[in-house]
Design a protein around this motif. Structure first.
Motif, PDB file in Angstrom:
ATOM      1  N   CYS A   7       1.116  -1.201  -0.362  1.00 56.41           N
ATOM      2  CA  CYS A   7       0.106   0.306  -0.023  1.00 56.41           C
ATOM      3  C   CYS A   7       1.049   1.400   0.026  1.00 56.41           C
ATOM      4  CB  CYS A   7      -0.485  -0.140   0.667  1.00 56.41           C
ATOM      5  SG  CYS A   7      -0.518   0.030   2.739  1.00 56.41           S
ATOM      6  N   SER A   8       2.435   1.396   0.829  1.00 53.59           N
ATOM      7  CA  SER A   8       2.920   2.726   0.541  1.00 53.59           C
ATOM      8  C   SER A   8       2.792   2.903  -0.935  1.00 53.59           C
ATOM      9  CB  SER A   8       4.383   2.121   1.442  1.00 53.59           C
ATOM     10  OG  SER A   8       4.645   1.241   0.895  1.00 53.59           O
ATOM     11  N   ASP A   9       2.917   1.489  -2.019  1.00 53.17           N
ATOM     12  CA  ASP A   9       3.302   2.355  -3.390  1.00 53.17           C
ATOM     13  C   ASP A   9       1.995   2.810  -4.189  1.00 53.17           C
ATOM     14  OD1 ASP A   9       6.349   0.864  -3.285  1.00 53.17           O
ATOM     15  OD2 ASP A   9       4.845  -1.010  -3.425  1.00 53.17           O
ATOM     16  N   ALA A  10       1.128   2.319  -3.696  1.00 53.83           N
ATOM     17  CA  ALA A  10      -0.271   3.008  -3.844  1.00 53.83           C
ATOM     18  C   ALA A  10      -0.938   4.277  -3.055  1.00 53.83           C
ATOM     19  CB  ALA A  10      -1.256   1.801  -4.113  1.00 53.83           C
ATOM     20  N   PRO A  11      -0.185   5.272  -3.148  1.00 54.91           N
ATOM     21  CA  PRO A  11      -1.125   6.452  -2.648  1.00 54.91           C
ATOM     22  C   PRO A  11      -2.594   6.510  -2.053  1.00 54.91           C
ATOM     23  CG  PRO A  11       0.346   7.505  -4.192  1.00 54.91           C
ATOM     24  CD  PRO A  11       0.099   6.053  -4.791  1.00 54.91           C
ATOM     25  N   TRP A  12      -3.411   5.929  -3.600  1.00 58.03           N
ATOM     26  CA  TRP A  12      -4.720   6.514  -3.079  1.00 58.03           C
ATOM     27  C   TRP A  12      -4.953   5.210  -2.406  1.00 58.03           C
ATOM     28  CZ3 TRP A  12      -7.253   2.061  -4.468  1.00 58.03           C
ATOM     29  CH2 TRP A  12      -6.725   1.267  -5.660  1.00 58.03           C
ATOM     30  N   THR A  13      -4.572   4.158  -1.538  1.00 57.59           N
ATOM     31  CA  THR A  13      -4.995   3.886  -0.964  1.00 57.59           C
ATOM     32  C   THR A  13      -4.729   3.895   0.478  1.00 57.59           C
ATOM     33  OG1 THR A  13      -2.862   1.946  -0.818  1.00 57.59           O
ATOM     34  CG2 THR A  13      -3.889   1.832  -2.241  1.00 57.59           C
ATOM     35  N   PHE A  14      -5.738   3.137   1.574  1.00 56.07           N
ATOM     36  CA  PHE A  14      -5.651   3.456   2.897  1.00 56.07           C
ATOM     37  C   PHE A  14      -4.587   2.706   3.105  1.00 56.07           C
ATOM     38  CE2 PHE A  14      -6.355   1.322   7.158  1.00 56.07           C
ATOM     39  CZ  PHE A  14      -6.214   2.473   7.794  1.00 56.07           C
ATOM     40  N   CYS A  15      -3.597   3.205   4.170  1.00 54.43           N
ATOM     41  CA  CYS A  15      -2.545   2.801   4.521  1.00 54.43           C
ATOM     42  C   CYS A  15      -1.646   3.088   5.906  1.00 54.43           C
ATOM     43  CB  CYS A  15      -0.811   3.052   3.325  1.00 54.43           C
ATOM     44  SG  CYS A  15       0.606   1.496   3.438  1.00 54.43           S
ATOM     45  N   ASN A  16      -2.282   2.321   6.599  1.00 56.40           N
ATOM     46  CA  ASN A  16      -1.963   2.202   8.062  1.00 56.40           C
ATOM     47  C   ASN A  16      -1.149   0.800   9.144  1.00 56.40           C
ATOM     48  OD1 ASN A  16      -1.281   3.671  10.778  1.00 56.40           O
ATOM     49  ND2 ASN A  16      -3.499   3.905  10.864  1.00 56.40           N
ATOM     50  N   PRO A  17      -0.206   0.557   8.541  1.00 57.28           N
ATOM     51  CA  PRO A  17       0.300  -0.949   8.978  1.00 57.28           C
ATOM     52  C   PRO A  17       0.048  -0.807   9.833  1.00 57.28           C
ATOM     53  CG  PRO A  17       1.826   0.159   7.035  1.00 57.28           C
ATOM     54  CD  PRO A  17       1.335   1.255   7.879  1.00 57.28           C
ATOM     55  N   HIS A  18       0.267   0.330  11.364  1.00 59.92           N
ATOM     56  CA  HIS A  18       0.295   0.098  12.583  1.00 59.92           C
ATOM     57  C   HIS A  18      -0.888  -0.538  13.025  1.00 59.92           C
ATOM     58  CE1 HIS A  18       3.868   2.360  12.525  1.00 59.92           C
ATOM     59  NE2 HIS A  18       3.899   3.095  12.217  1.00 59.92           N
ATOM     60  N   THR A  19      -1.754  -0.204  12.355  1.00 57.89           N
ATOM     61  CA  THR A  19      -3.474  -0.746  12.855  1.00 57.89           C
ATOM     62  C   THR A  19      -3.503  -2.425  12.439  1.00 57.89           C
ATOM     63  OG1 THR A  19      -4.644   0.059  10.636  1.00 57.89           O
ATOM     64  CG2 THR A  19      -4.533   1.804  12.527  1.00 57.89           C
ATOM     65  N   PRO A  20      -4.525  -2.915  12.875  1.00 61.01           N
ATOM     66  CA  PRO A  20      -5.285  -4.143  12.961  1.00 61.01           C
ATOM     67  C   PRO A  20      -5.251  -4.346  10.954  1.00 61.01           C
ATOM     68  CG  PRO A  20      -6.099  -3.701  14.390  1.00 61.01           C
ATOM     69  CD  PRO A  20      -5.614  -2.421  13.981  1.00 61.01           C
ATOM     70  N   TRP A  21      -4.442  -4.873  10.499  1.00 59.38           N
ATOM     71  CA  TRP A  21      -4.786  -5.584   8.620  1.00 59.38           C
ATOM     72  C   TRP A  21      -4.316  -4.244   8.095  1.00 59.38           C
ATOM     73  CZ3 TRP A  21      -5.343  -9.778   8.207  1.00 59.38           C
ATOM     74  CH2 TRP A  21      -5.725 -11.201   8.582  1.00 59.38           C
ATOM     75  N   GLY A  22      -4.237  -3.210   8.475  1.00 62.53           N
ATOM     76  CA  GLY A  22      -3.683  -2.136   7.926  1.00 62.53           C
ATOM     77  C   GLY A  22      -4.235  -1.528   6.557  1.00 62.53           C
ATOM     78  N   GLY A  23      -5.073  -1.876   6.302  1.00 61.52           N
ATOM     79  CA  GLY A  23      -5.811  -1.570   4.951  1.00 61.52           C
ATOM     80  C   GLY A  23      -5.240  -3.191   4.189  1.00 61.52           C
ATOM     81  N   ASN A  24      -6.276  -3.265   3.278  1.00 65.98           N
ATOM     82  CA  ASN A  24      -6.389  -4.765   2.531  1.00 65.98           C
ATOM     83  C   ASN A  24      -6.101  -3.864   1.175  1.00 65.98           C
ATOM     84  OD1 ASN A  24      -8.052  -5.694   4.384  1.00 65.98           O
ATOM     85  ND2 ASN A  24     -10.136  -5.212   3.632  1.00 65.98           N
ATOM     86  N   PHE A  25      -4.451  -5.197   1.064  1.00 67.94           N
ATOM     87  CA  PHE A  25      -3.999  -5.378  -0.071  1.00 67.94           C
ATOM     88  C   PHE A  25      -3.364  -6.548  -0.750  1.00 67.94           C
ATOM     89  CE2 PHE A  25      -0.482  -3.875  -2.597  1.00 67.94           C
ATOM     90  CZ  PHE A  25      -0.779  -2.294  -3.115  1.00 67.94           C
ATOM     91  N   ARG A  26      -4.552  -6.793  -1.322  1.00 71.38           N
ATOM     92  CA  ARG A  26      -4.474  -8.185  -1.891  1.00 71.38           C
ATOM     93  C   ARG A  26      -4.383  -9.481  -3.791  1.00 71.38           C
ATOM     94  NH1 ARG A  26      -8.463  -8.261   1.994  1.00 71.38           N
ATOM     95  NH2 ARG A  26     -10.327  -8.616   1.224  1.00 71.38           N
ATOM     96  N   ASP A  27      -4.203 -10.023  -3.617  1.00 72.24           N
ATOM     97  CA  ASP A  27      -5.182 -10.748  -4.690  1.00 72.24           C
ATOM     98  C   ASP A  27      -4.535 -10.189  -6.364  1.00 72.24           C
ATOM     99  OD1 ASP A  27      -6.615 -11.772  -2.593  1.00 72.24           O
ATOM    100  OD2 ASP A  27      -8.663 -11.334  -3.091  1.00 72.24           O
ATOM    101  N   PRO A  28      -3.389 -10.855  -5.984  1.00 72.73           N
ATOM    102  CA  PRO A  28      -3.110  -9.861  -7.518  1.00 72.73           C
ATOM    103  C   PRO A  28      -2.836 -11.483  -8.800  1.00 72.73           C
ATOM    104  CG  PRO A  28      -1.212 -11.384  -5.934  1.00 72.73           C
ATOM    105  CD  PRO A  28      -2.303 -11.310  -5.485  1.00 72.73           C
TER     106      PRO A  28
END
Length: 438
Positions: A155-176
């Motif tokens: 998610c740090s590579d895609a600024p349009w996404t929610f990205c907060n690794p400190h929170t549980p699940w830290g933003g869903n980012f999956r299934d390539p």
């Protein structure tokens, strides 16, 4: 090795006609049921050296969720009916970034290597609290895999996404899933599911591009036609593609009671206005509401649909009979009824479509089962190499290559030429008769 479940399928005596509207019934699927206590989820497939290789997420239904989906199942079959479990691959690595879960495999073949994209989940608080990221592994035989040490995209590579690794699940980012770029030779596109808004839980399908190095990706933003206004839901994941006669089908899973949905377009890179409105799989194929996380695989020009079935704890498999877009039907994948043995055992194939585009050309049809690098070369009757017609990655299915009679040394003389298709998983040849001005 653990013996897999022998699955029986009803025999279809004849192939159904091409679908032009929604079916009123659906034939029974073949089912791959993993050993107890596992339930399969997202999957990917490849035909290699006489066998279908199916890789899938494994959910242990006895354990808490945090203690399962920690490796990928691997099972093989020669006929889609009898399956044999192989050793699992990509176990979670307790001291590495993918130390919690291993999800969503997706295969790609190129340059004599197998590439397996996957989602790894990191639990290393406080820096990473169940953070989803995309990784890659390579293999030469589908059994032994070497993982790239770090995630290739998150998610740090895609600024349009929610990205907060400190929170549980830290933003869903999956299934390539990775496919060739439709207009830039040598480039690749990766599609994946990502969270946009943590408050509402809204997800969209994201896009990244590679200039040929599958370990390096650049963000290309979200696929706008996968927002809530178009999909009528907040969860969207597991993108899958089918390419049929100039039409692109994008399938995905949502949180609705009819989870598998799809849209179509004739311009993959076009704006939302060039995509059709969302349709549901259930509208085309009844009694499929328990399926989710689908994938497509093309073998010998035929499309295989597969999806997880949460009721039967299985992966259900059908052949697809494509009709006039956006319609299609399913058929039972019984090898003896649907395809003869020589077709099932075949690999990449090239054949001549004589006169397909009028005079002055020869058209070749190239068929591959999976995205892979293809080379198509011409030789004269003495065996001398005279022209390379193709050297790039092709998507699953059929592609056409045109030859206008030009050779490396000038115009071709009348006569017989041999076309040879070379791929990482096999080769094929066809003879073409060239007549100037034909």
């Amino acid at each position: 090795m653990i013996a897999g479940l022998l699955v029986t399928c009803a025999v279809l005596a004849l192939r159904a006609p091409a679908a032009t509207h929604a079916a009123t019934s659906v034939p029974p699927p073949c089912r791959m049921v993993p050993p107890s206590p596992y339930r399969p989820k997202e999957m990917t497939m490849l035909w290699h050296q006489g066998s279908y290789h199916l890789f899938y997420m494994r959910l242990n239904v006895i354990l808490p969720f945090d203690s399962t989906t920690r490796d990928l199942g691997h099972t093989t079959s020669g006929d889609l009916i009898a399956w044999e479990e192989q050793p699992v691959v990509l176990d979670r690595r307790p001291t590495q970034w993918d130390n919690m879960h291993i999800w969503a495999p997706s295969l790609l073949v190129t340059d004599s290597l197998f590439y397996l994209f996957y989602t790894g989940v990191t639990y290393q608080p406080p820096a990473y609290n169940q953070t989803q990221r995309i990784g890659i592994a390579t293999s030469k035989d589908l059994y032994n895999w070497t993982r790239y040490p770090q995630p290739i995209f998150d998610c740090s590579d895609a600024p349009w996404t929610f990205c907060n690794p400190h929170t549980p699940w830290g933003g869903n980012f999956r299934d390539p899933i990775v496919i060739p770029h439709p207009s830039t030779t040598g480039h690749w596109l990766m599609y994946y599911g990502a969270m946009v808004d943590s408050t509402t839980g809204q997800m969209m399908i994201g896009v990244a591009e590679s200039d040929g190095d599958l370990f390096e990706w650049e963000d290309r933003g979200p696929l706008l036609n996968t927002g809530e206004a178009y999909t009528y839901g907040r969860t969207i994941e597991s993108p899958a593609f089918a390419f049929v006669d100039g039409t692109t089908y994008l399938f995905y899973t949502t949180e609705s009671g009819l989870p598998i949905n799809y849209q179509t377009t004739t311009n993959l890179l076009g704006p939302p206005s060039q995509w059709t409105s969302q349709r549901r799989l259930e509208w085309e194929v009844p009694n499929t509401s328990r399926l989710f996380g689908c994938e497509f695989y093309v073998h010998d020009g035929e499309t295989l649909f597969m999806a997880a079935n949460d009721f039967h704890r299985s992966i259900d498999l059908y052949w697809v009979e494509w009709g006039t877009a956006p319609h299609f039907a399913f058929e039972t994948p019984m090898v003896t009824a649907v395809k003869d043995a020589s077709e099932i055992a075949g690999g990449p194939r090239v054949r001549v479509l004589d006169g397909a585009f009028g005079s002055g050309r020869v058209e070749f049809q190239v068929e591959v089962s999976h995205t892979m690098t293809c080379k198509l070369d011409l030789f004269d009757v003495s065996g001398r190499h005279v022209k390379r017609l193709l050297d790039r990655a092709l998507p699953p299915g059929s592609s056409r290559v045109s030859w206008n009679g030009e050779l490396d040394g000038g115009a071709a003389a009348a006569g017989l030429y041999l076309a040879r298709l070379s791929t990482p998983v096999g080769s094929s040849s066809a003879r073409a008769l060239w007549t100037p001005g034909r």
